[in-house]
Design an enzyme around this catalytic site. Structure first.
Site, PDB file in Angstrom:
ATOM      1  N   TYR A  13       0.833  -1.212   0.000  1.00  0.00           N
ATOM      2  CA  TYR A  13       0.000   0.000   0.000  1.00  0.00           C
ATOM      3  C   TYR A  13       0.867   1.262   0.000  1.00  0.00           C
ATOM      4  CZ  TYR A  13      -3.198   3.629   1.640  1.00  0.00           C
ATOM      5  OH  TYR A  13      -3.916   4.790   1.764  1.00  0.00           O
ATOM      6  N   LYS A  72       1.573   4.365  -2.847  1.00  0.00           N
ATOM      7  CA  LYS A  72       1.413   5.789  -2.571  1.00  0.00           C
ATOM      8  C   LYS A  72       2.721   6.551  -2.808  1.00  0.00           C
ATOM      9  CE  LYS A  72      -2.911   5.781  -1.311  1.00  0.00           C
ATOM     10  NZ  LYS A  72      -3.931   6.524  -2.084  1.00  0.00           N
TER      11      LYS A  72
END
Length: 281
Positions: free
Chosen positions: A144, A148
Site C-alpha cells: 500500500y 502511494k
C-alpha cells in the site's frame, strides 16, 4: 454579473469516505462538484445534498471515456479513489498487490490523461491523493505505502512537466482520518496470514496489526479534514504538498530524520515489537 462556478471532479466518493467528505466541502465552498464512484448507489448522501453524481470506474477505459463526455469543463481534478492492503511482504499475493497498484497508481494516470484537455483549457489543478505512509517505513504496509510513494513521485514529476502549460499539480499527503476505510478493509480484504506463514508463531499479534485495530476509533473527523483541504486548495498559491490529518506532523518529522532513525517507533506503532518478542522467545 454572477461569477461562473469553478468545476471540480473527485474520484472515489462513496458515502462515508474522504472523497465524499471532499465533495461536501467543495460544494459548501461554492464549487460545482462532480462526485464519482464505480457504483452511484453508494453516493446517496451526496445526491440528497444536490451534488451532481456521475458513474466512474477508474479501472475501466470505457467508463472513463463516458464520464469525460459528461464533464464539459473542469478546473480541479482530484484523484482520490484507492484501495488499502496490509500483509507481510513474504506473504503477499502478487495478484492482489497488482490490483492495489492498478487502482492506487495506474488508474490515476489514466483518469488524468483522459481529462487533460479539460484541465489544459482551464489551466487547472490536478490533486493526487497519496498518504503519510509514502514517506515513512511501516511494517506490513509495504504494498500500500509503496503504491502511494510511487504516486508521490508521479505527482512531483507531473508538477514539473505540466508547469509550462500553466497546470498546477498538488500532492495530498493524508494522515489518519476517521472514515469507514478500516472497516471496509477488514470486510473486503484478507487480514489473515497464509497457513504456511513464517509469522505463524505470532499469528494472533500480526493479524491484529493487519486489522489496524489501533486506529479504529482514531483520526481527524473527515469533514474537518476535508474543509481544511478545500481551504488549502482554494488559495491563490496552493501548497505543492498538503499535509492534513492526524499524525501528519509526526510523520513529517520522521520523514526528515536519517534513514533508520524512526525504526523503533515504527515497530512499536505497528506491533512489530511484540511480534519480535514472540518470535525470539
Amino acid at each position: 454579473m454572477t461569477a461562473t462556478k469553478r468545476n471540480v471532479l473527485i474520484t472515489g466518493c462513496s458515502d462515508g469516505g474522504i472523497g465524499a467528505a471532499l465533495a461536501v466541502a467543495f460544494h459548501k465552498a461554492g464549487y460545482h462538484v462532480y462526485a464519482t464512484a464505480r457504483d452511484p448507489a453508494k453516493m446517496t448522501e451526496l445526491k440528497t445534498q444536490g451534488i451532481e453524481i456521475l458513474t466512474l470506474d477508474t479501472l475501466s477505459e470505457n467508463s472513463i471515456t463516458e464520464c469525460v463526455k459528461k464533464v464539459p469543463a473542469l478546473d480541479i481534478l482530484v484523484n482520490n479513489a484507492g484501495k488499502t492492503f496490509l500483509m507481510p511482504i513474504v506473504d503477499t499475493s502478487i495478484t492482489e498487490a497488482k490490483k492495489v497498484y492498478d487502482l492506487n497508481l495506474w488508474s490515476h494516470i489514466a483518469v488524468t490523461q483522459a481529462f487533460m484537455p479539460r484541465i489544459l483549457e482551464a489551466k487547472g489543478t490536478i490533486v493526487n491523493q497519496t498518504s503519510v505512509g509514502a514517506s515513512v517505513t511501516l511494517p506490513f504496509q509495504a504494498v500500500y505505502n509503496s503504491s502511494k510513494a510511487a504516486m508521490s513521485m508521479i505527482s512531483n514529476t507531473m508538477r514539473l512537466e505540466l508547469e509550462p502549460f500553466g497546470v498546477k499539480v498538488v500532492e495530498l499527503r493524508t494522515g489518519v482520518v476517521k472514515t469507514n476505510l478500516i472497516k471496509n478493509m477488514q470486510t473486503l480484504t484478507s487480514t489473515i496470514l497464509p497457513k504456511d506463514s513464517i509469522y505463524d508463531p505470532a499469528r494472533e499479534r500480526v493479524e491484529k496489526s493487519l486489522r489496524q485495530e489501533q486506529f479504529e476509533n482514531g483520526g481527524m473527523p473527515r469533514q474537518q479534514w476535508a474543509e481544511a483541504v478545500v481551504q488549502d486548495l482554494s488559495k491563490k498559491n496552493a501548497p505543492q504538498v498538503i499535509w492534513r490529518g492526524e499524525t501528519v506532523f509526526l510523520c513529517w518529522i520522521l520523514s526528515l530524520l536519517p534513514f533508520g532513525w524512526s525504526d523503533g517507533l515504527s515497530k512499536k506503532l505497528t506491533g512489530l515489537s511484540d511480534v519480535i518478542k514472540i518470535l525470539q522467545e
